[in-house]
Design an enzyme around this catalytic site. Sequence first.
Site, PDB file in Angstrom:
ATOM      1  N   GLU B  58     -63.271   6.039 -27.137  1.00 32.41           N
ATOM      2  CA  GLU B  58     -64.296   5.594 -26.183  1.00 32.41           C
ATOM      3  C   GLU B  58     -65.367   4.731 -26.837  1.00 32.41           C
ATOM      4  OE1 GLU B  58     -63.033   8.631 -26.311  1.00 32.41           O
ATOM      5  OE2 GLU B  58     -62.468   9.262 -24.279  1.00 32.41           O
ATOM      6  N   PHE B 120     -64.950  23.257 -18.291  1.00 27.60           N
ATOM      7  CA  PHE B 120     -64.133  22.538 -19.264  1.00 27.60           C
ATOM      8  C   PHE B 120     -64.511  21.055 -19.258  1.00 27.60           C
ATOM      9  CE2 PHE B 120     -60.162  20.116 -20.149  1.00 27.60           C
ATOM     10  CZ  PHE B 120     -60.070  20.421 -21.498  1.00 27.60           C
ATOM     11  N   GLN B 121     -64.740  20.497 -20.414  1.00 31.64           N
ATOM     12  CA  GLN B 121     -65.127  19.099 -20.605  1.00 31.64           C
ATOM     13  C   GLN B 121     -66.406  18.741 -19.852  1.00 31.64           C
ATOM     14  OE1 GLN B 121     -61.600  16.557 -20.117  1.00 31.64           O
ATOM     15  NE2 GLN B 121     -61.193  16.811 -22.301  1.00 31.64           N
ATOM     16  N   LYS B 170     -66.123  14.515 -10.308  1.00 27.28           N
ATOM     17  CA  LYS B 170     -64.757  14.274  -9.836  1.00 27.28           C
ATOM     18  C   LYS B 170     -64.640  14.401  -8.320  1.00 27.28           C
ATOM     19  CE  LYS B 170     -59.959  15.286 -10.844  1.00 27.28           C
ATOM     20  NZ  LYS B 170     -58.989  16.042 -11.639  1.00 27.28           N
ATOM     21  N   MET B 485     -73.803  -2.466 -49.161  1.00 27.99           N
ATOM     22  CA  MET B 485     -75.253  -2.481 -49.008  1.00 27.99           C
ATOM     23  C   MET B 485     -75.867  -1.208 -49.582  1.00 27.99           C
ATOM     24  SD  MET B 485     -77.534  -4.560 -48.128  1.00 27.99           S
ATOM     25  CE  MET B 485     -77.269  -5.770 -46.838  1.00 27.99           C
TER      26      MET B 485
END
Lengths: 164, 572
Positions: B58, B120-121, B170, B485
């Site tokens: 993502e 969940f999630q 959802k 760096m």
Amino acid sequence: MRHIISVLLENESGALSRVAGLFSARGYNIESLTVAPTDDPSLSRMTIVTSGSDEIVEQITKQLNKLVDVIKLLDMTAHPHIEREMALIKVRVGEAADREEVKRLTDIFRGRIIDVTQQTYVIEITGEGSKLDAFLEAVSPFPVLEVVRSGVMGIARGDVALQL
Amino acid sequence: MSETSSSSTAITGAEIFCRSLQAEGVDVVFGYPGGAVLHIYDALYRQDKVSHVLVRHEQGAVHAAEGYAKSSDKPGVALVTSGPGATNAITGIADAYMDSVPLVVFTGQVPTSLIGNDAFQEVDTVGITRPCVKHNFLVKDVKDLATTIKKAFYVATTGRPGPVVVDIPKDVTAASCEFEYPESIHMRSYNPTFGGYTGQIDKAVDLILSAKQPMIYTGGGVILGRGSEALTEFTRKLGYPITNTLMGLGGYPASDKQFLGMLGMHGTYEANMAMHHADVLIAIGARFDDRVTGNIEKFCPHAKIVHVDVDPSSISKNVKVDVPIVGEVEPVLRALIKALDAAKAKPDPEALDAWWKQIGEWQSQDCLKYDRDSELIKPQYVVQKFWELTQGDAFVTSDVGQHQMWAAQFYGFDKPNRWINSGGLGTMGVGLPFAMGVQFAHPDATVGCITGEASIQMCIQELSTCYQYQLPIKILNLNNRYLGMVRQWQEFFYQGRYAMSYMDALPDFVKLAEAYGHVGMRIDKPGDVEGAIKEALAQKERLVFLDFITDQSENVYPMIPAGAGQNEMILV
């Protein structure tokens, strides 16, 4: 310097946490914060007491204005204004003499006793923070069981009005 | 109500999502499916106007959307699922926030009935993203979905642009209602400023024309505000020297003689010295970042400052400003040009001559020199060759580190929107997904990703996306086997204690590229650099991974050490 900033914002869930989050994320001081819907239920009015240099307060107002939920704000400190805070104070007053004295002090400060039991008074008192402090000092010889303070609300005097 | 009457015009939230994106003219969404967004993916599948690019993580989706937005005049769009999908997107969202990238990120959420139940999630996406978005929304009712999407695009793209998150449960995508997409939106609490006040414009012009040692300092706001053309006209009219920030490169043509190069920590000596000695500073769409100002106490000690910015909170945030102008860069510059034309006074030619003479002396230091006879590949040389061979006309993304600074110093950008990098957040791993977004916005353009072996590994899984969509990106990996760096700072400030800056056990990048279906090339001699880049550019259809084995000890010069003033640069 101490500033009182009044904010009109959308009365939506999450709006308060955006403001609170702004202060914590940027390390600004927040002394007190009061918020409730106004006569227009889609609008909340928030009063923030904060302190900082002119530069910091300028940033605070700019950053608040940048929040999408914030509609308008006013730094009360720039205008003649009225500040009010409410405190509810529970004092133990077992002896009759104590009851008399606390009643007298409450009257002097134009407070009200709003709950009475054999052992306790609950006193309601409003005014500027310094007045509330003075009252607490005055009743300190008696056992103070609880103090609840509302935080400051402010409104400008005269024609200056924070409205849409 | 219409949704209960099973009217034929009612459509699902998922369909409303697609239709709203179509109405916004979105042609590509970068995303990754998951449970909470399956209704949306099903609806996307059943239409053909909005295409969807499947990334491999993502974070890649959001960075690709950023690359798309930064290189075009359209907002980027990403779609991820709830919970881990949303948390993986956070880095990209924070990156977009710091660089003011117009972005709309849709996150799936668990059904409204489960919100707050540790389902969940589930994650509090609105809460987690709050500090790093311009605004965010949780859509609780399908009836609000279309309007919320309209608001999200409006907020993301107007004023100071930024990322907006829309969290959609959802069940909202399953519920139906009639679809009506608002044509325009009015938000009483959101009114971005457009033009600057005329009074301030006049004050600014007086100050600008009074200058003896002027300096124009411009940032990413010029590019975001499409003010590049107006800036060029304004600057040429005045004949003043100009510098761009890292984010502003390309806002003014780098090949122009008035351009002094980038300023700041790794900017040019002449740009920083001119800043330090300026008596009037004209700051446009730049926010006085600490990488630009160095020690704020020592910053531009003699200058009166004009500051043009669309975001009032950027004005006098870090540096006190004398003439603030709040407004969009383009209309403000047009107003300034008009006021300059009308003004009786003109820039003082004698003072300006002396000033340019002084600048010429600083320029003669040749602060970007490097050893051209080295037997090892110098990273600067690679960038310079890439610039020459693409005639400065490629889209260039970079990751974060030494290679980023060399890219900024040695690739001369003459046009805006060509330099795509992470300036504010400094996110390693952005380069490759940025390049994907750029290539989707400009399918026929040459897109180069200048990166390092450490940065590229942070989102290297996106090589798989590049293969799926046959993106002909050219990856220039400046491989010095070090977090360059970090190593440079350890060398300068930690007596050479190279704690964890050494990259042990690197992959064979050539084989890795090949494993993903691309062309891989390793180059370890300076003499082979040019040929390799030419060969890569000739590969029009395929991604080429050029692994340049560069000089390990090379540092980025010049440099202003942290805490120093702009006149305290370390030259080579």
